[in-house]
Design a protein around this motif. Structure first.
Motif, PDB file in Angstrom:
ATOM      1  N   UNK A  88       0.817  -1.207   0.000  1.00  0.00           N
ATOM      2  CA  UNK A  88       0.000   0.000   0.000  1.00  0.00           C
ATOM      3  C   UNK A  88       0.845   1.248   0.000  1.00  0.00           C
ATOM      4  N   UNK A  89       0.189   2.376   0.166  1.00  0.00           N
ATOM      5  CA  UNK A  89       0.895   3.643   0.214  1.00  0.00           C
ATOM      6  C   UNK A  89       1.632   3.837   1.524  1.00  0.00           C
ATOM      7  N   UNK A  90       2.391   4.897   1.582  1.00  0.00           N
ATOM      8  CA  UNK A  90       3.175   5.185   2.786  1.00  0.00           C
ATOM      9  C   UNK A  90       2.280   5.334   4.012  1.00  0.00           C
ATOM     10  N   UNK A  91       1.105   5.945   3.820  1.00  0.00           N
ATOM     11  CA  UNK A  91       0.199   6.139   4.956  1.00  0.00           C
ATOM     12  C   UNK A  91      -0.317   4.797   5.486  1.00  0.00           C
ATOM     13  N   UNK A  92      -0.635   3.881   4.569  1.00  0.00           N
ATOM     14  CA  UNK A  92      -1.089   2.550   4.983  1.00  0.00           C
ATOM     15  C   UNK A  92       0.013   1.811   5.729  1.00  0.00           C
ATOM     16  N   UNK A  93       1.228   1.888   5.217  1.00  0.00           N
ATOM     17  CA  UNK A  93       2.365   1.241   5.871  1.00  0.00           C
ATOM     18  C   UNK A  93       2.571   1.801   7.269  1.00  0.00           C
ATOM     19  N   UNK A  94       2.527   3.133   7.401  1.00  0.00           N
ATOM     20  CA  UNK A  94       2.708   3.757   8.711  1.00  0.00           C
ATOM     21  C   UNK A  94       1.625   3.311   9.687  1.00  0.00           C
ATOM     22  N   UNK A  95       0.391   3.193   9.185  1.00  0.00           N
ATOM     23  CA  UNK A  95      -0.723   2.775  10.046  1.00  0.00           C
ATOM     24  C   UNK A  95      -0.487   1.372  10.605  1.00  0.00           C
ATOM     25  N   UNK A  96      -0.094   0.433   9.751  1.00  0.00           N
ATOM     26  CA  UNK A  96       0.081  -0.952  10.201  1.00  0.00           C
ATOM     27  C   UNK A  96       1.367  -1.145  10.993  1.00  0.00           C
ATOM     28  N   UNK A  97       2.378  -0.334  10.737  1.00  0.00           N
ATOM     29  CA  UNK A  97       3.594  -0.398  11.550  1.00  0.00           C
ATOM     30  C   UNK A  97       3.290  -0.058  13.010  1.00  0.00           C
ATOM     31  N   UNK A  98       2.327   0.848  13.207  1.00  0.00           N
ATOM     32  CA  UNK A  98       2.044   1.333  14.554  1.00  0.00           C
ATOM     33  C   UNK A  98       1.144   0.404  15.359  1.00  0.00           C
ATOM     34  N   UNK A  99       0.531  -0.594  14.711  1.00  0.00           N
ATOM     35  CA  UNK A  99      -0.401  -1.474  15.418  1.00  0.00           C
ATOM     36  C   UNK A  99       0.347  -2.462  16.312  1.00  0.00           C
ATOM     37  N   UNK A 100      -0.247  -2.836  17.452  1.00  0.00           N
ATOM     38  CA  UNK A 100       0.369  -3.851  18.326  1.00  0.00           C
ATOM     39  C   UNK A 100       0.481  -5.198  17.618  1.00  0.00           C
ATOM     40  N   UNK A 101       1.613  -5.883  17.844  1.00  0.00           N
ATOM     41  CA  UNK A 101       1.841  -7.197  17.243  1.00  0.00           C
ATOM     42  C   UNK A 101       2.599  -8.068  18.226  1.00  0.00           C
ATOM     43  N   UNK A 102       2.669  -9.361  17.912  1.00  0.00           N
ATOM     44  CA  UNK A 102       3.492 -10.259  18.708  1.00  0.00           C
ATOM     45  C   UNK A 102       4.953  -9.792  18.660  1.00  0.00           C
ATOM     46  N   UNK A 103       5.683  -9.974  19.742  1.00  0.00           N
ATOM     47  CA  UNK A 103       7.093  -9.535  19.748  1.00  0.00           C
ATOM     48  C   UNK A 103       7.929 -10.146  18.629  1.00  0.00           C
TER      49      UNK A 103
END
Length: 333
Positions: A88-103
């Motif tokens: 996706x676009x940079x904004x989509x990438x930034x959004x999913x980077x910020x979401x909580x995930x497994x370590x």
């Protein structure tokens, strides 16, 4: 493994799914919100294969979903999976980077990229009429087929050669492309036409002045000058840049440059020429015109299957090796 597909490119979700399957993962694929007939064809074929006994595991291990933007359920999925692939676009990438995930979650992102094409004017002019028609069709497939929304679709065209040869080749090339647009019965919808004008106005704003715009046809607009690196061109708009040698191209490549398609040039020579410029790190692919949308497990300079695979190391100790040797000898006696 969760896969987030782009909303404006058909079948991209299917490639992401295949990469996930080849690397040994079960997959949850978020489908594009926009309807594409190609996606329906794929899903029918997938359901048909998954219904057979031979491929029953495919049905169990892979799921397709659609969600609204910002879906709470999707965030739960991202937090629970062992891996995430985002196109996706940079904004989509930034959004999913910020979401909580497994370590230990594996994350693979494909953000905004831009691409260009390079054409040797003399080599083009030497083509027969049917060869020019084929090249126009190949260029159409790289660009208009996806409204230049693909990261690998060129928005910059480099013309190589002497000015007189370039001027002749340009008119002929765009004429053959216009004929291809008519053969394809190409038409932009109303929203796309508005976006096309908005992209052009944004280009004018970023340059702070006027643009040298030439309309070869209602659907072929060319800007005869380099544009700021953040400028976005879609829907049949191209920036044309005249250069004399392949090494001149490097100065105009953008930081997020991905693919350089070419005609009439040697790809190895192009690669070596680009190494001499400051942008030598930016390019990921050098492929013939017509191959811009071809995809393989090496994309954006990443070895996708290796990154998405989990490798288990098993080392046999000396004692176990001795026992195995004794057991083998006993079985042969």
């Amino acid at each position: 493994m969760a896969h987030i597909a782009p909303s404006n490119i058909p079948v991209n979700f299917a490639f992401s799914l295949v990469f996930g399957m080849l690397s040994g993962n079960s997959n949850i694929v978020r489908m594009p919100s926009k309807a594409f007939p190609q996606n329906d064809i794929f899903l029918r074929a997938f359901d048909g294969a998954a219904a057979s006994e031979t491929f029953r595991s495919i049905a169990v291990g892979n799921v397709f979903i659609q969600t609204v933007r910002g879906s709470a359920k999707l965030k739960e999925i991202v937090a629970a999976v062992d891996g995430l692939t985002v196109w996706g676009g940079d904004a989509t990438v930034a959004e999913f980077r910020s979401l909580p995930k497994k370590p230990r979650s594996v994350e693979l992102y494909f953000p905004d990229r831009t691409s260009s094409a390079a054409i040797d004017a003399s080599a083009y002019s030497a083509l027969e009429a049917e060869q020019k028609t084929k090249l126009a069709r190949d260029f159409f497939n790289d660009t208009y087929l996806v409204d230049q929304n693909a990261c690998s679709s060129p928005s910059q065209i480099f013309w190589l050669g002497e000015p007189a040869a370039i001027a002749k080749a340009k008119v002929d090339f765009w004429h053959h492309l216009d004929e291809e647009l008519h053969r394809q019965d190409f038409h932009l919808d109303t929203v796309a036409r508005l976006d096309k004008f908005l992209d052009l106005m944004d280009a004018i704003r970023t340059t702070g002045g006027t643009l040298a715009l030439k309309r070869y046809s209602p659907d072929i607009w060319c800007i005869g000058q380099p544009l700021p690196k953040e400028t976005r061109l879609r829907f049949g708009q191209f920036a044309e840049i005249e250069v004399q040698t392949p090494s001149d191209i490097a100065a105009f490549l953008r930081p997020q440059e991905q693919t350089l398609t070419y005609f009439g040039l040697q790809p190895q020579a192009l690669f070596l020429a680009l190494q001499s410029g400051s942008a030598n790190h930016a390019i990921d692919r050098i492929v013939p015109i017509g191959k811009a949308l071809d995809i393989n497990p090496f994309w954006d300079g990443k070895d996708i299957l290796s990154l998405l695979s989990r490798r288990v190391e098993i080392v046999e100790g000396r004692e176990n090796a001795a026992i195995s040797a004794m057991a083998l000898a006993s079985s042969k006696s």
